[in-house]
Design an enzyme around this catalytic site. Structure first.
Site, PDB file in Angstrom:
ATOM      1  CG  HIS A  27      18.819  51.540  44.854  1.00  0.00           C
ATOM      2  ND1 HIS A  27      18.717  50.618  45.878  1.00  0.00           N
ATOM      3  CD2 HIS A  27      19.897  51.161  44.121  1.00  0.00           C
ATOM      4  CE1 HIS A  27      19.696  49.735  45.768  1.00  0.00           C
ATOM      5  NE2 HIS A  27      20.416  50.031  44.707  1.00  0.00           N
ATOM      6  CB  CYS A  81      22.397  44.870  41.988  1.00  0.00           C
ATOM      7  SG  CYS A  81      23.662  43.759  42.606  1.00  0.00           S
ATOM      8  CG  PHE A  82      18.195  43.930  38.305  1.00  0.00           C
ATOM      9  CD1 PHE A  82      18.482  43.904  36.951  1.00  0.00           C
ATOM     10  CD2 PHE A  82      18.392  42.773  39.040  1.00  0.00           C
ATOM     11  CE1 PHE A  82      18.937  42.750  36.339  1.00  0.00           C
ATOM     12  CE2 PHE A  82      18.854  41.617  38.445  1.00  0.00           C
ATOM     13  CZ  PHE A  82      19.119  41.600  37.090  1.00  0.00           C
ATOM     14  CB  CYS A  83      18.239  50.379  40.687  1.00  0.00           C
ATOM     15  SG  CYS A  83      19.136  51.111  39.340  1.00  0.00           S
ATOM     16  CB  ALA A  84      16.663  46.242  43.873  1.00  0.00           C
TER      17      ALA A  84
END
Ligand code: PLP
Length: 480
Positions: free
Chosen positions: A125, A371-374
């Site tokens: 993100h 979601c690992f900032c994605a």
């Protein structure tokens, strides 16, 4: 010259044991390096040697200020060398992390009213959201297994042509580890007159980064990275780019350190990087990052890449034998070179958060999940329908994260070994067999915690508690 084998012994805390649910202790296995790496002893040594001389930089006349200024300024040159940048034409700007560096560029790069920023579905993100504020953002798609769809890249570049002012692309994905062909993309980008930003936060700890000379069509105009992913967790991030871009206009943060002269009506801005590093800088963080960059260059980024390639190949082969595992992204060990050491997976029908918790509480293994900032990329990898995605988002908006889709992610550093991979695989095999002792309950945050267990951190680390009471167990873990 140091080797990658030496590096493990030089990781601060590599031999620390941590408690398990059954009361025993084991050496901690950190497989969450894509989030943050532990510190290198070289970094600690440099910081310890520097701190007795630490003083204000740039405006102090005393010996310690002169020394600190010299070291701080020189740290910029070390980082320039680490990414192959010409320090005369490029400026190295220190900030606090990659996110801040991308945001800075989004404020400082003149884009124009009709501008398009081409980014990709694979981005963190931090290399997506700042651009949405600044321009029209077009996302290049991904193949079903999560590679960049380069045909789509070519199509979008042809479609928007000279409106594309910037291509913002990661050097390697923090979810799948896929390495992007950044230099090939740079050539295509330059052909339409645009600039390219490579977010090398995930690439720089694993592979050599070389921005190449400006007259090379494959050069990278801008790179950003974070020191805490490079064995120097002291709060520094970097934006490297052409000096003249920053000299064209006033910085977005203004104040002390950014100016040469100020009257009540006028300001003469300082040269770069000073004008871009508003306020008193993080001198210790800069020293730490430079020490880490030196240590990595000493060990040899090619040697590190070779070592990690063996790890990835071993991991793809070994983990594939865990019953019920589904590995996302590349699964073929023969194609290990196409990714850095980041392996996303799920285990049967078990929630990703539960698998991560059991690994932590019962295996002494640190991984990340979610979601690992994605988010868009993970939704793509999971193949979720728009309807399923909308349902999940509505649930999140009501404050319930219990159904958040996601993955478990094991990520390696240069100090990990094939033995570490085997330990992870064996722990996953135990989980797959139902061989774990905790009764886990899910919190509204989505995390799972074992019933009846209370962490006690105090015999490991605690800040002195004479001024503020500690919560039970020392500092309470997030989500409880
Ligand atoms: C590819 C990538 N870009 C950007 C970031 C953001 O880095 P930071 O949190 O240090 O700002 C991350 C962090 O995981 C990342 O993996």
């Amino acid at each position: 010259m140091a080797t990658t084998t030496d590096l493990r012994a030089r990781i601060v805390g590599h031999d620390r044991t941590v408690p398990l649910l059954d009361g025993t202790t084991v050496p901690y296995l950190n497989l969450d390096n894509a989030a943050s790496t532990p510190a290198l002893q070289d970094v600690m040594d440099a910081v310890a040697a520097f701190l007795p001389f630490y003083s204000s930089v740039h405006r102090g006349a005393g010996f310690k200020s002169r020394l600190s200024t010299n070291a701080y300024d020189y740290a910029h040159r070390v980082v320039a060398a680490f990414v192959g940048a010409d320090p005369d034409r490029n400026t190295v700007i220190f900030g606090k992390n990659t996110t801040e560096a991308v945001n800075k560029l989004s404020y400082r790069l003149p884009l124009g009213p009709d501008a398009v920023v081409l980014t990709t579905l694979l981005e963190h993100h931090s290399n997506d959201l700042p651009w949405r504020r600044a321009a029209r953002v077009v996302h290049v798609g991904a193949t079903p297994e999560g590679r960049l769809d380069e045909d789509d890249f070519d199509r979008q570049l042809a479609r928007y042509g000279s409106r594309v002012r910037l291509v913002a692309v990661s050097g390697a994905s923090n979810v799948s580890g896929f390495v992007q062909p950044i230099h090939r993309l740079a050539r295509k980008t330059h052909a339409v007159g645009a600039k390219i930003l490579a977010d090398v936060a995930q690439l720089a700890p694993h592979r050599p980064v070389d921005v190449r000379p400006d007259d090379d069509p494959e050069h990278l105009d801008f790179v950003v990275l974070s020191a805490h992913k490079m064995y120097a967790p002291f709060g520094t991030g970097v934006l490297v780019g052409p000096r003249d871009v920053f000299l064209q206009s006033a910085p977005e943060y203004q104040g002390g350190g950014t100016v040469d002269a100020v009257t009540l009506d006028e300001v003469t801005w300082a040269d770069a990087p000073d004008r871009e590093e508003a306020g008193s800088p993080n001198v210790v963080g800069a020293i730490a990052l430079a020490a880490a960059a030196n240590a990595l260059m000493d060990a040899g980024m090619d040697a590190i890449a070779d070592h990690e390639d063996e790890l990835v190949a071993h991991a793809l082969g070994r983990l594939a034998r865990v019953p019920g595992i589904r590995i996302f992204g590349e699964t073929d060990p023969r194609r290990s070179r196409e990714k850095v050491g980041v392996i996303p997976f799920n285990l049967g029908d078990l929630p990703h958060a539960l698998v991560a918790s059991i690994l932590g509480y019962e295996g002494g293994i640190g991984v990340r999940h979610g979601c690992f900032c994605a988010h868009p990329y993970v939704v793509h990898l999971l193949g979720l329908s728009p309807r399923a995605t909308a349902q999940w988002r509505a649930q999140m908006a009501r404050g319930d994260k219990s159904n958040m889709p996601g993955l478990v992610r094991a990520s390696f550093g240069c100090y990990n070994t094939t033995g570490d991979v085997d330990r992870l695989a064996e722990a996953l095999e135990r989980i797959a067999r139902g061989d774990y002792r905790g009764k886990y309950r899910q919190l509204p945050s989505g995390e799972f915690v074992p019933e009846g267990h209370e962490d006690d951190f105090t015999s490991y680390f605690a800040l002195a508690a004479q001024h503020a009471p500690q919560g039970p167990g020392g500092v309470r873990p997030c989500g409880i």
